[in-house]
Write a protein that holds these residues in place. Structure first.
Motif, PDB file in Angstrom:
ATOM      1  N   GLY A   1      -5.945   2.848  -4.570  1.00  0.00           N
ATOM      2  CA  GLY A   1      -4.506   2.844  -4.849  1.00  0.00           C
ATOM      3  C   GLY A   1      -4.193   2.127  -6.153  1.00  0.00           C
ATOM      4  N   MET A   2      -4.820   0.969  -6.361  1.00  0.00           N
ATOM      5  CA  MET A   2      -4.613   0.226  -7.605  1.00  0.00           C
ATOM      6  C   MET A   2      -5.129   1.014  -8.814  1.00  0.00           C
ATOM      7  SD  MET A   2      -2.836  -2.373  -7.002  1.00  0.00           S
ATOM      8  CE  MET A   2      -2.941  -3.045  -8.643  1.00  0.00           C
TER       9      MET A   2
ATOM     10  N   ASN B   1       7.343   6.036 -14.450  1.00  0.00           N
ATOM     11  CA  ASN B   1       5.907   5.834 -14.228  1.00  0.00           C
ATOM     12  C   ASN B   1       5.543   5.909 -12.749  1.00  0.00           C
ATOM     13  OD1 ASN B   1       5.249   5.556 -16.938  1.00  0.00           O
ATOM     14  ND2 ASN B   1       5.593   3.365 -16.923  1.00  0.00           N
ATOM     15  N   LEU B   2       6.350   5.279 -11.904  1.00  0.00           N
ATOM     16  CA  LEU B   2       6.070   5.308 -10.474  1.00  0.00           C
ATOM     17  C   LEU B   2       6.130   6.727  -9.919  1.00  0.00           C
ATOM     18  CD1 LEU B   2       8.054   2.169  -9.261  1.00  0.00           C
ATOM     19  CD2 LEU B   2       5.567   2.434  -9.303  1.00  0.00           C
ATOM     20  N   LYS B   3       7.042   7.529 -10.427  1.00  0.00           N
ATOM     21  CA  LYS B   3       7.217   8.903  -9.952  1.00  0.00           C
ATOM     22  C   LYS B   3       5.969   9.752 -10.211  1.00  0.00           C
ATOM     23  CE  LYS B   3       9.832  12.178  -8.280  1.00  0.00           C
ATOM     24  NZ  LYS B   3      10.048  12.282  -6.869  1.00  0.00           N
ATOM     25  N   LYS B   4       5.183   9.377 -11.224  1.00  0.00           N
ATOM     26  CA  LYS B   4       3.983  10.135 -11.588  1.00  0.00           C
ATOM     27  C   LYS B   4       2.827   9.928 -10.610  1.00  0.00           C
ATOM     28  CE  LYS B   4       4.868   9.702 -16.538  1.00  0.00           C
ATOM     29  NZ  LYS B   4       4.377   9.056 -17.772  1.00  0.00           N
ATOM     30  N   ILE B   5       2.879   8.843  -9.832  1.00  0.00           N
ATOM     31  CA  ILE B   5       1.750   8.499  -8.972  1.00  0.00           C
ATOM     32  C   ILE B   5       1.809   9.311  -7.682  1.00  0.00           C
ATOM     33  CG2 ILE B   5       0.601   6.652  -7.707  1.00  0.00           C
ATOM     34  CD1 ILE B   5       1.890   4.715  -9.735  1.00  0.00           C
ATOM     35  N   ASN B   6       0.703   9.968  -7.380  1.00  0.00           N
ATOM     36  CA  ASN B   6       0.577  10.739  -6.142  1.00  0.00           C
ATOM     37  C   ASN B   6      -0.769  10.375  -5.529  1.00  0.00           C
ATOM     38  OD1 ASN B   6       0.786  12.524  -4.063  1.00  0.00           O
ATOM     39  ND2 ASN B   6       0.350  14.330  -5.300  1.00  0.00           N
ATOM     40  N   HIS B   7      -0.738   9.393  -4.632  1.00  0.00           N
ATOM     41  CA  HIS B   7      -1.980   8.905  -4.031  1.00  0.00           C
ATOM     42  C   HIS B   7      -1.682   8.461  -2.601  1.00  0.00           C
ATOM     43  CE1 HIS B   7      -5.463   6.329  -3.304  1.00  0.00           C
ATOM     44  NE2 HIS B   7      -6.063   7.042  -4.228  1.00  0.00           N
ATOM     45  N   PRO B   8      -2.571   8.759  -1.657  1.00  0.00           N
ATOM     46  CA  PRO B   8      -2.297   8.407  -0.257  1.00  0.00           C
ATOM     47  C   PRO B   8      -2.198   6.907   0.017  1.00  0.00           C
ATOM     48  CG  PRO B   8      -4.530   9.271  -0.495  1.00  0.00           C
ATOM     49  CD  PRO B   8      -3.832   9.485  -1.796  1.00  0.00           C
ATOM     50  N   SER B   9      -2.704   6.064  -0.877  1.00  0.00           N
ATOM     51  CA  SER B   9      -2.632   4.614  -0.674  1.00  0.00           C
ATOM     52  C   SER B   9      -1.484   3.962  -1.445  1.00  0.00           C
ATOM     53  CB  SER B   9      -3.959   3.953  -1.088  1.00  0.00           C
ATOM     54  OG  SER B   9      -4.998   4.383  -0.249  1.00  0.00           O
TER      55      SER B   9
ATOM     56  N   HIS C   1      -3.044   1.872 -12.137  1.00  0.00           N
ATOM     57  CA  HIS C   1      -3.518   1.529 -13.477  1.00  0.00           C
ATOM     58  C   HIS C   1      -3.668   2.753 -14.376  1.00  0.00           C
ATOM     59  CE1 HIS C   1      -4.266  -2.795 -13.486  1.00  0.00           C
ATOM     60  NE2 HIS C   1      -4.469  -2.658 -12.185  1.00  0.00           N
ATOM     61  N   GLU C   2      -3.979   3.897 -13.793  1.00  0.00           N
ATOM     62  CA  GLU C   2      -4.102   5.116 -14.593  1.00  0.00           C
ATOM     63  C   GLU C   2      -2.757   5.495 -15.226  1.00  0.00           C
ATOM     64  OE1 GLU C   2      -5.895   7.939 -11.948  1.00  0.00           O
ATOM     65  OE2 GLU C   2      -7.892   7.067 -12.219  1.00  0.00           O
ATOM     66  N   GLN C   3      -1.657   5.036 -14.641  1.00  0.00           N
ATOM     67  CA  GLN C   3      -0.337   5.283 -15.217  1.00  0.00           C
ATOM     68  C   GLN C   3       0.095   4.152 -16.157  1.00  0.00           C
ATOM     69  OE1 GLN C   3       1.269   8.080 -15.103  1.00  0.00           O
ATOM     70  NE2 GLN C   3      -0.362   8.883 -13.833  1.00  0.00           N
ATOM     71  N   VAL C   4      -0.794   3.193 -16.396  1.00  0.00           N
ATOM     72  CA  VAL C   4      -0.558   2.057 -17.292  1.00  0.00           C
ATOM     73  C   VAL C   4       0.703   1.298 -16.867  1.00  0.00           C
ATOM     74  CG1 VAL C   4      -0.541   1.309 -19.706  1.00  0.00           C
ATOM     75  CG2 VAL C   4      -1.547   3.510 -19.116  1.00  0.00           C
ATOM     76  N   LEU C   5       0.819   1.023 -15.581  1.00  0.00           N
ATOM     77  CA  LEU C   5       1.986   0.309 -15.069  1.00  0.00           C
ATOM     78  C   LEU C   5       1.799  -1.188 -15.135  1.00  0.00           C
ATOM     79  CD1 LEU C   5       2.773   2.439 -11.936  1.00  0.00           C
ATOM     80  CD2 LEU C   5       3.985   2.412 -14.078  1.00  0.00           C
ATOM     81  N   ILE C   6       0.565  -1.658 -15.055  1.00  0.00           N
ATOM     82  CA  ILE C   6       0.337  -3.101 -14.979  1.00  0.00           C
ATOM     83  C   ILE C   6      -0.384  -3.542 -16.222  1.00  0.00           C
ATOM     84  CG2 ILE C   6      -0.831  -4.925 -13.684  1.00  0.00           C
ATOM     85  CD1 ILE C   6      -0.353  -3.295 -11.182  1.00  0.00           C
TER      86      ILE C   6
ATOM     87  N   GLU D   1     -14.764  -1.913   8.675  1.00  0.00           N
ATOM     88  CA  GLU D   1     -13.308  -1.799   8.612  1.00  0.00           C
ATOM     89  C   GLU D   1     -12.764  -2.535   7.385  1.00  0.00           C
ATOM     90  OE1 GLU D   1      -9.305  -2.700  11.271  1.00  0.00           O
ATOM     91  OE2 GLU D   1     -11.271  -3.098  12.140  1.00  0.00           O
ATOM     92  N   ALA D   2     -13.280  -3.719   7.121  1.00  0.00           N
ATOM     93  CA  ALA D   2     -12.847  -4.486   5.947  1.00  0.00           C
ATOM     94  C   ALA D   2     -13.169  -3.721   4.658  1.00  0.00           C
ATOM     95  CB  ALA D   2     -13.504  -5.864   5.935  1.00  0.00           C
ATOM     96  N   ALA D   3     -14.343  -3.094   4.616  1.00  0.00           N
ATOM     97  CA  ALA D   3     -14.741  -2.333   3.433  1.00  0.00           C
ATOM     98  C   ALA D   3     -13.816  -1.132   3.222  1.00  0.00           C
ATOM     99  CB  ALA D   3     -16.192  -1.876   3.556  1.00  0.00           C
ATOM    100  N   GLU D   4     -13.444  -0.445   4.307  1.00  0.00           N
ATOM    101  CA  GLU D   4     -12.535   0.696   4.191  1.00  0.00           C
ATOM    102  C   GLU D   4     -11.150   0.251   3.726  1.00  0.00           C
ATOM    103  OE1 GLU D   4     -10.647   4.359   4.179  1.00  0.00           O
ATOM    104  OE2 GLU D   4     -12.739   3.783   3.922  1.00  0.00           O
ATOM    105  N   ASP D   5     -10.668  -0.860   4.270  1.00  0.00           N
ATOM    106  CA  ASP D   5      -9.371  -1.391   3.833  1.00  0.00           C
ATOM    107  C   ASP D   5      -9.397  -1.706   2.342  1.00  0.00           C
ATOM    108  OD1 ASP D   5      -8.594  -1.205   6.484  1.00  0.00           O
ATOM    109  OD2 ASP D   5      -8.770  -3.361   6.871  1.00  0.00           O
TER     110      ASP D   5
END
Length: 97
Positions: free
Chosen positions: A87-88, A24-32, A92-97, A76-80
């Protein structure tokens, strides 16, 4: 094989279903989200383990950053927060959690 440092996560492997975390982790491709590079299985201390290799992120933790920068502006807080949420969402799209 390029000499780069990686981070390793060790998971007790009780059944082949535990390999699902790597799959499942291997499927995730996201900059965050930290990129998964590979995995291996083997015995350590008499227990079957799954080792998941991930890119190593160097630098201070976000907690250390906030201690050093007691006040940050709302943009800055909003961007973080946006990076955290997107990222979350990818996880979640990979149904990991």
């Amino acid at each position: 094989a390029d000499g780069s440092l990686i981070a390793l996560k060790f998971v007790e492997r009780r059944s082949s279903r535990d390999d699902r975390e790597y799959t499942n982790l291997k499927k995730i491709n996201h900059p965050s989200v930290v990129k998964v590079l590979g995995h291996a299985t083997g015995k350590y201390g008499g227990l079957e383990k799954l080792a998941i290799g991930m890119e190593l992120v160097n630098g201070e933790s976000y907690d250390e950053y906030l201690q050093r920068n007691v006040k940050i502006d709302w943009q800055e807080a909003a961007e973080d927060f946006r990076q955290l949420i997107t990222g979350m969402q990818a996880v979640h799209e990979q149904v990991l959690i």
